[in-house]
Motif scaffolding. Structure first.
Motif, short mmCIF file in Angstrom:
data_model
loop_
_atom_site.label_atom_id
_atom_site.label_comp_id
_atom_site.label_asym_id
_atom_site.label_seq_id
_atom_site.Cartn_x
_atom_site.Cartn_y
_atom_site.Cartn_z
N LEU A 8 9.11 3.69 -10.58
CA LEU A 8 8.11 3.73 -9.52
C LEU A 8 7.20 4.95 -9.68
O LEU A 8 5.98 4.83 -9.60
N ARG A 72 8.73 -0.80 -2.71
CA ARG A 72 8.66 -1.11 -4.14
C ARG A 72 9.96 -0.81 -4.87
O ARG A 72 10.09 -1.15 -6.03
N CYS A 109 2.99 -7.72 -3.84
CA CYS A 109 4.17 -7.66 -2.99
C CYS A 109 5.41 -7.54 -3.86
O CYS A 109 5.47 -8.17 -4.92
N PRO A 110 6.40 -6.73 -3.46
CA PRO A 110 7.61 -6.61 -4.28
C PRO A 110 8.32 -7.93 -4.51
O PRO A 110 9.07 -8.08 -5.45
#
Length: 126
Positions: A8, A72, A109-110
């Motif tokens: 991330l 995320r 979107c995750p």
């Protein structure tokens, strides 16, 4: 969770509707997570994604959803189905107002990669 956090950070990216940057989220997680290492197990509730319109050459816009930084991270939890349902029901923020989404998930979107893999897994089995 640490591998997910490293990925991330490497990807960087914008803040979601909570306005927290990756660095700010890192500070928040130090206080929000249980010392046992079970990061927010059973307590995480996804927030709506921030809607951003990306201009297309034809003048229209492609809708992009920017989740919060915490949204995320990959969650390894028995309640994945509950988490997926929560993401789908979280809505999308447009003009400062949360709007329900009738179908699909916004790009970014995750859930997008997760649901794609679920679909492809079913296709591979056929």
């Amino acid at each position: 969770m640490q591998r997910a956090w490293k990925r991330l950070k490497a990807n960087k990216g914008a803040a979601g509707v909570d306005g927290l940057s990756i660095a700010q989220t890192g500070q928040h997680l130090k206080y929000a997570c249980r010392p046992s290492g079970n990061k927010m197990v059973g307590t995480y509730r996804p927030q709506p994604v921030r809607r951003v319109g990306i201009p297309k050459p034809d003048g229209s816009e492609r809708e992009l959803g920017i989740p919060t930084v915490i949204g995320r991270l990959h969650v390894n939890d028995a309640g994945v189905i509950r988490l997926v349902r929560a993401y789908l029901n979280a809505g999308i923020m447009k003009g400062g107002v949360v709007v329900e989404r009738a179908e699909g998930t916004p790009q970014g979107c995750p859930l997008s990669p997760l649901l794609t893999n679920v679909l492809l897994d079913e296709v591979d089995r056929a």
